[in-house]
Design a protein around this motif. Structure first.
Motif, PDB file in Angstrom:
ATOM      1  N   ASP A 252      42.395  32.106  15.200  1.00 10.74           N
ATOM      2  CA  ASP A 252      42.032  32.900  14.022  1.00 10.74           C
ATOM      3  C   ASP A 252      42.745  34.246  13.988  1.00 10.74           C
ATOM      4  OD1 ASP A 252      40.733  34.291  16.007  1.00 10.74           O
ATOM      5  OD2 ASP A 252      38.705  33.930  15.260  1.00 10.74           O
ATOM      6  N   GLY A 253      43.655  34.476  14.954  1.00  7.98           N
ATOM      7  CA  GLY A 253      44.428  35.707  14.961  1.00  7.98           C
ATOM      8  C   GLY A 253      43.834  36.829  15.788  1.00  7.98           C
ATOM      9  N   ARG A 254      42.601  36.663  16.264  1.00  8.01           N
ATOM     10  CA  ARG A 254      41.977  37.709  17.077  1.00  8.01           C
ATOM     11  C   ARG A 254      42.500  37.643  18.514  1.00  8.01           C
ATOM     12  NH1 ARG A 254      36.186  36.959  17.596  1.00  8.01           N
ATOM     13  NH2 ARG A 254      36.646  34.739  17.321  1.00  8.01           N
ATOM     14  N   ARG A 255      42.444  38.783  19.219  1.00  9.74           N
ATOM     15  CA  ARG A 255      42.837  38.824  20.616  1.00  9.74           C
ATOM     16  C   ARG A 255      41.841  38.052  21.470  1.00  9.74           C
ATOM     17  NH1 ARG A 255      48.084  40.342  21.272  1.00  9.74           N
ATOM     18  NH2 ARG A 255      48.548  42.225  20.083  1.00  9.74           N
ATOM     19  N   ILE A 256      42.355  37.452  22.556  1.00 12.78           N
ATOM     20  CA  ILE A 256      41.438  36.846  23.516  1.00 12.78           C
ATOM     21  C   ILE A 256      40.576  37.952  24.125  1.00 12.78           C
ATOM     22  CG2 ILE A 256      42.978  34.911  24.009  1.00 12.78           C
ATOM     23  CD1 ILE A 256      43.830  36.359  26.582  1.00 12.78           C
ATOM     24  N   ASP A 257      39.424  37.581  24.632  1.00  9.63           N
ATOM     25  CA  ASP A 257      38.509  38.566  25.211  1.00  9.63           C
ATOM     26  C   ASP A 257      38.827  38.838  26.682  1.00  9.63           C
ATOM     27  OD1 ASP A 257      36.896  38.913  22.849  1.00  9.63           O
ATOM     28  OD2 ASP A 257      36.112  36.897  23.240  1.00  9.63           O
ATOM     29  N   GLU A 258      39.256  37.800  27.407  1.00  8.93           N
ATOM     30  CA  GLU A 258      39.459  37.992  28.848  1.00  8.93           C
ATOM     31  C   GLU A 258      40.618  37.128  29.357  1.00  8.93           C
ATOM     32  OE1 GLU A 258      36.651  38.376  32.766  1.00  8.93           O
ATOM     33  OE2 GLU A 258      36.415  36.541  31.586  1.00  8.93           O
ATOM     34  N   LEU A 259      41.465  37.740  30.155  1.00 14.05           N
ATOM     35  CA  LEU A 259      42.509  37.039  30.897  1.00 14.05           C
ATOM     36  C   LEU A 259      42.269  37.345  32.365  1.00 14.05           C
ATOM     37  CD1 LEU A 259      45.149  35.469  31.289  1.00 14.05           C
ATOM     38  CD2 LEU A 259      46.400  37.577  30.747  1.00 14.05           C
ATOM     39  N   ASP A 260      41.897  36.323  33.116  1.00 13.81           N
ATOM     40  CA  ASP A 260      41.502  36.487  34.514  1.00 13.81           C
ATOM     41  C   ASP A 260      42.411  35.648  35.400  1.00 13.81           C
ATOM     42  OD1 ASP A 260      40.176  37.027  36.869  1.00 13.81           O
ATOM     43  OD2 ASP A 260      38.343  35.926  36.364  1.00 13.81           O
ATOM     44  N   VAL A 261      43.199  36.316  36.242  1.00 10.54           N
ATOM     45  CA  VAL A 261      44.030  35.635  37.230  1.00 10.54           C
ATOM     46  C   VAL A 261      43.349  35.792  38.584  1.00 10.54           C
ATOM     47  CG1 VAL A 261      46.303  35.457  38.301  1.00 10.54           C
ATOM     48  CG2 VAL A 261      46.100  36.148  35.902  1.00 10.54           C
ATOM     49  N   ILE A 262      42.967  34.679  39.175  1.00 12.11           N
ATOM     50  CA  ILE A 262      42.209  34.700  40.431  1.00 12.11           C
ATOM     51  C   ILE A 262      43.148  34.288  41.559  1.00 12.11           C
ATOM     52  CG2 ILE A 262      40.160  33.864  41.632  1.00 12.11           C
ATOM     53  CD1 ILE A 262      39.119  33.021  38.788  1.00 12.11           C
ATOM     54  N   TRP A 263      43.528  35.265  42.369  1.00 10.28           N
ATOM     55  CA  TRP A 263      44.427  35.018  43.495  1.00 10.28           C
ATOM     56  C   TRP A 263      43.587  34.708  44.733  1.00 10.28           C
ATOM     57  CZ3 TRP A 263      49.338  35.090  41.775  1.00 10.28           C
ATOM     58  CH2 TRP A 263      49.661  35.908  40.682  1.00 10.28           C
ATOM     59  N   ASN A 264      43.831  33.576  45.354  1.00 13.33           N
ATOM     60  CA  ASN A 264      43.149  33.244  46.610  1.00 13.33           C
ATOM     61  C   ASN A 264      44.044  33.696  47.752  1.00 13.33           C
ATOM     62  OD1 ASN A 264      42.653  31.028  48.980  1.00 13.33           O
ATOM     63  ND2 ASN A 264      40.775  31.526  47.886  1.00 13.33           N
ATOM     64  N   MET A 265      43.609  34.735  48.463  1.00 16.72           N
ATOM     65  CA  MET A 265      44.456  35.410  49.435  1.00 16.72           C
ATOM     66  C   MET A 265      44.109  34.989  50.868  1.00 16.72           C
ATOM     67  SD  MET A 265      46.266  37.194  47.362  1.00 16.72           S
ATOM     68  CE  MET A 265      47.202  38.062  48.631  1.00 16.72           C
ATOM     69  N   SER A 266      45.138  34.645  51.627  1.00 18.58           N
ATOM     70  CA  SER A 266      44.956  34.330  53.046  1.00 18.58           C
ATOM     71  C   SER A 266      44.983  35.584  53.902  1.00 18.58           C
ATOM     72  CB  SER A 266      46.055  33.370  53.513  1.00 18.58           C
ATOM     73  OG  SER A 266      47.339  33.952  53.356  1.00 18.58           O
ATOM     74  N   SER A 267      45.441  36.694  53.338  1.00 20.75           N
ATOM     75  CA  SER A 267      45.493  37.970  54.040  1.00 20.75           C
ATOM     76  C   SER A 267      45.236  39.085  53.040  1.00 20.75           C
ATOM     77  CB  SER A 267      46.863  38.166  54.712  1.00 20.75           C
ATOM     78  OG  SER A 267      46.955  39.430  55.342  1.00 20.75           O
ATOM     79  N   ALA A 268      44.587  40.133  53.491  1.00 16.94           N
ATOM     80  CA  ALA A 268      44.265  41.257  52.612  1.00 16.94           C
ATOM     81  C   ALA A 268      45.465  42.191  52.525  1.00 16.94           C
ATOM     82  CB  ALA A 268      43.036  41.997  53.116  1.00 16.94           C
ATOM     83  N   ALA A 269      46.467  41.763  51.786  1.00 18.19           N
ATOM     84  CA  ALA A 269      47.700  42.534  51.664  1.00 18.19           C
ATOM     85  C   ALA A 269      48.090  42.638  50.198  1.00 18.19           C
ATOM     86  CB  ALA A 269      48.819  41.882  52.469  1.00 18.19           C
ATOM     87  N   SER A 270      48.295  43.859  49.712  1.00 21.17           N
ATOM     88  CA  SER A 270      48.702  44.074  48.332  1.00 21.17           C
ATOM     89  C   SER A 270      50.104  43.510  48.101  1.00 21.17           C
ATOM     90  CB  SER A 270      48.667  45.564  48.002  1.00 21.17           C
ATOM     91  OG  SER A 270      47.366  46.091  48.193  1.00 21.17           O
ATOM     92  N   PHE A 271      50.441  43.248  46.831  1.00 19.91           N
ATOM     93  CA  PHE A 271      51.752  42.664  46.554  1.00 19.91           C
ATOM     94  C   PHE A 271      52.264  43.113  45.191  1.00 19.91           C
ATOM     95  CE2 PHE A 271      48.574  39.525  45.168  1.00 19.91           C
ATOM     96  CZ  PHE A 271      48.989  39.236  43.869  1.00 19.91           C
ATOM     97  N   ASP A 272      53.587  43.067  45.039  1.00 21.27           N
ATOM     98  CA  ASP A 272      54.227  43.320  43.755  1.00 21.27           C
ATOM     99  C   ASP A 272      54.227  42.037  42.932  1.00 21.27           C
ATOM    100  OD1 ASP A 272      54.801  45.982  44.339  1.00 21.27           O
ATOM    101  OD2 ASP A 272      56.776  45.511  45.168  1.00 21.27           O
TER     102      ASP A 272
END
Length: 282
Positions: A252-272
């Motif tokens: 209908d032309g409206r913006r989506i409400d939510e875009l959720d990318v769920i990363w399953n991490m094997s280590s607690a390390a930030s990334f680019d």
């Protein structure tokens, strides 16, 4: 239409630890740019030291930002022939994409220059003591008829923009990224991390993608892609069709409400990461 190979103008600011700038001529349509870096005339391209970042600007605004290593890695998804060639150390920047499956698709993302004031490529130089820099562009002379019947250069319409960021990770397991811009049409998200074990992508709580690294790579191979070890590539354009993307607008032309990318991490390390989407320059 005939595509021509033309020399780029001489770059300004070519010096050690400086920013070199190519001011690209307007009035033509760009399909690709090929850059050659040298040190005292000897070709070099050691990713991360000789060049620390590349930026592409339209009217002074950044449309793509990446390191040479990131650029090469994303190019290589489509096959080794699209990557940095070690024999001549020339690195390509693609605008149109000849791996798309129709002629219309191949040319759809070329960058026209009608209606803009400047198109620049900035290159942050690092290690070379006496850097040299040159380039060539693959272009065509496509025009369009303007109001009143005059012929004008092909305009810059929607292009593939690359948005770069760093995702902060402080735990293992599922980590939600919900701050990606809800604009344009996403073609891919590339996580430069060996610690992403699996990914789920949801739009308004509807699952678009749910795969481990192994399954994602297997699907990519079956579709003619070349998965790269040490990172996770989310490909919404995996079938090589220009019409394949993750839209951020509803029917209908409206913006989506939510875009959720769920990363399953094997280590607690930030990334680019780099997100590719089709949108107007901005």
């Amino acid at each position: 239409m005939l595509k021509r190979i033309r020399q780029l103008p001489t770059a300004s600011g070519v010096a050690a630890s400086s920013t070199a700038t190519f001011d690209l001529p307007l009035g033509i349509r760009y399909h690709a740019v090929y850059l050659l870096l040298g040190n005292a005339g000897t070709p070099v391209w050691n990713n991360g030291t000789d060049v620390t970042e590349i930026r592409i600007k339209v009217d002074g605004r950044v449309q793509r930002r990446m390191t040479p290593a990131e650029l090469d890695a994303i190019n290589l998804i489509n096959g080794t022939k699209y990557g940095l060639q070690a024999t001549d150390t020339i690195i390509p920047i693609f605008f149109s994409e000849d791996w798309l499956r129709t002629i219309g698709g191949e040319n759809a993302l070329a960058w026209g220059t009608g209606g803009i004031a400047s198109l620049q490529i900035e290159i942050d130089l690092g290690a070379p003591a006496t850097p040299t820099l040159s380039g060539r562009a693959l272009v065509d002379d496509q025009t369009v008829a303007a109001e009143g019947g005059s012929i004008v250069p092909f305009p810059l319409g929607k292009i593939e923009r690359w948005s770069k960021g760093n995702f902060d990770v402080t735990q293992t397991g599922d980590v939600h990224q919900t701050n990606l811009p809800k604009r344009g049409d996403y073609r891919g998200i590339h996580a430069f991390s060996a610690n992403v074990a699996a990914v789920e992508v949801k739009v308004d709580n509807f699952t678009i993608l749910d795969a481990t690294k192994a399954f994602s790579d297997a699907v990519q191979v079956s579709r003619g892609k070349t998965p790269i070890a040490g990172r996770f590539d989310i490909l919404f354009d995996i079938d090589n069709q220009i019409s394949s993307f993750l839209a951020t607008t509803k029917n209908d032309g409206r913006r989506i409400d939510e875009l959720d990318v769920i990363w399953n991490m094997s280590s607690a390390a930030s990334f680019d990461f780099i997100a590719r989407n089709i949108d107007f320059a901005g």
